[in-house]
Design an enzyme around this catalytic site. Structure first.
Site, PDB file in Angstrom:
ATOM      1  N   ASP A 106      37.694 -18.256 100.911  1.00 40.42           N
ATOM      2  CA  ASP A 106      36.650 -17.695 101.778  1.00 40.42           C
ATOM      3  C   ASP A 106      37.001 -16.269 102.176  1.00 40.42           C
ATOM      4  O   ASP A 106      38.174 -15.870 102.134  1.00 40.42           O
ATOM      5  CB  ASP A 106      36.515 -18.535 103.057  1.00 40.42           C
ATOM      6  CG  ASP A 106      36.042 -19.942 102.769  1.00 40.42           C
ATOM      7  OD1 ASP A 106      35.435 -20.165 101.707  1.00 40.42           O
ATOM      8  OD2 ASP A 106      36.293 -20.817 103.628  1.00 40.42           O
ATOM      9  N   LYS A 107      35.993 -15.552 102.650  1.00 42.46           N
ATOM     10  CA  LYS A 107      36.203 -14.152 103.046  1.00 42.46           C
ATOM     11  C   LYS A 107      37.307 -14.035 104.105  1.00 42.46           C
ATOM     12  O   LYS A 107      38.115 -13.108 104.087  1.00 42.46           O
ATOM     13  CB  LYS A 107      34.885 -13.585 103.578  1.00 42.46           C
ATOM     14  CG  LYS A 107      34.915 -12.103 103.818  1.00 42.46           C
ATOM     15  CD  LYS A 107      33.531 -11.579 104.143  1.00 42.46           C
ATOM     16  CE  LYS A 107      33.596 -10.097 104.472  1.00 42.46           C
ATOM     17  NZ  LYS A 107      32.299  -9.547 104.854  1.00 42.46           N
TER      18      LYS A 107
END
Ligand code: URA
Length: 239
Positions: A102-103
């Site tokens: 994920d970011k």
């Protein structure tokens, strides 16, 4: 393959840089100086050197990247910074990240151009363990350890058994978790399923490949030969 492309692929420099080297007579093929960037060579047969130093042919390239938070796991994006923006230009064309973080997740990301290895590492059948360190808002308990080991109902699927270790329990807990699949937001969703929230997530390892703590966030390095062999050996599905 074109000589300039070959040299650029082997990490000697950008296409423009290697063209300059070739035109200046710094590149030899089978012992003779070659000054035309577009001549074709056979990477597996021809001996290529730059300034007298042999350029060893490697069919595929493998890098360990320490992903920082704030970039997306993609090869390109018109709006957002991607993990590949951390790589030198001459490495970007064929490389891609294996799997997705994920970011806001940090940690180990394998970046390669070996599609077969990537496919095998991501195959659910191989059950490659991925280990994360996480900080959790809420007290992680022994009941959670049991629930993780049995598999959790995540709405549209039930997670495979996962190994949860509590490192610090309290209002804010610290844990190590190993999962054997890689569904979207999986670790975050597993904690949500037991009523807790992940506030920090970092991947420490994937199979036998461990994040090199000497790599700062945003840095990468080539895998050692031993690490490459470990990644390939993992694929017997035993880990
Ligand atoms: N699980 C998540 O929730 N996020 C990640 O980035 C990786 C695993």
């Amino acid at each position: 393959m074109r000589l300039d492309k070959y040299l650029s692929n082997m990490g000697v420099g950008t296409r423009t840089e290697v063209k300059g080297m070739i035109r200046k007579g710094r590149v030899q093929v089978n012992g003779g100086v070659v000054k035309t960037p577009d001549i074709k060579i056979k990477p597996e047969e021809d001996a290529v050197s730059v300034d007298g130093e042999t350029i060893t042919y490697e069919k595929y390239r493998y890098f360990m990247f320490h992903k920082p938070a704030g970039c997306i796991t993609a090869t390109e994006d018109p709006m957002q910074k991607t993990v590949m923006d951390y790589f030198e230009v001459n490495k970007k064309d064929t490389l891609f990240p294996v799997g997705r973080l994920d970011k806001d997740t940090e940690g180990l990301l394998l970046v390669t151009d070996d599609g077969a290895l990537a496919h095998a590492l991501l195959s659910p059948k191989k059950k490659i363990g991925k280990t994360y360190f996480a900080i959790i808002d809420g007290e992680v308990t022994e009941e959670d350890v049991v629930a993780f080991s049995k598999g959790l109902d995540l709405g549209n699927f039930t997670s495979m058994p996962a190994k949860l270790e509590i490192r610090k329990a309290g209002m804010v807990s610290e844990i190590i978790v190993t999962i054997y699949e890689g569904k979207f937001h999986q670790v975050k969703r597993m904690f949500e399923a037991v009523g807790k929230k992940v506030t920090y997530l970092k991947r420490l390892s994937m199979g036998a490949l461990c994040l090199d703590e000497n790599l700062s966030k945003g840095e990468y390095r080539p895998l050692t030969e031993e690490e490459i062999q470990m990644c390939k050996a993992n694929l017997d599905g035993s880990k």
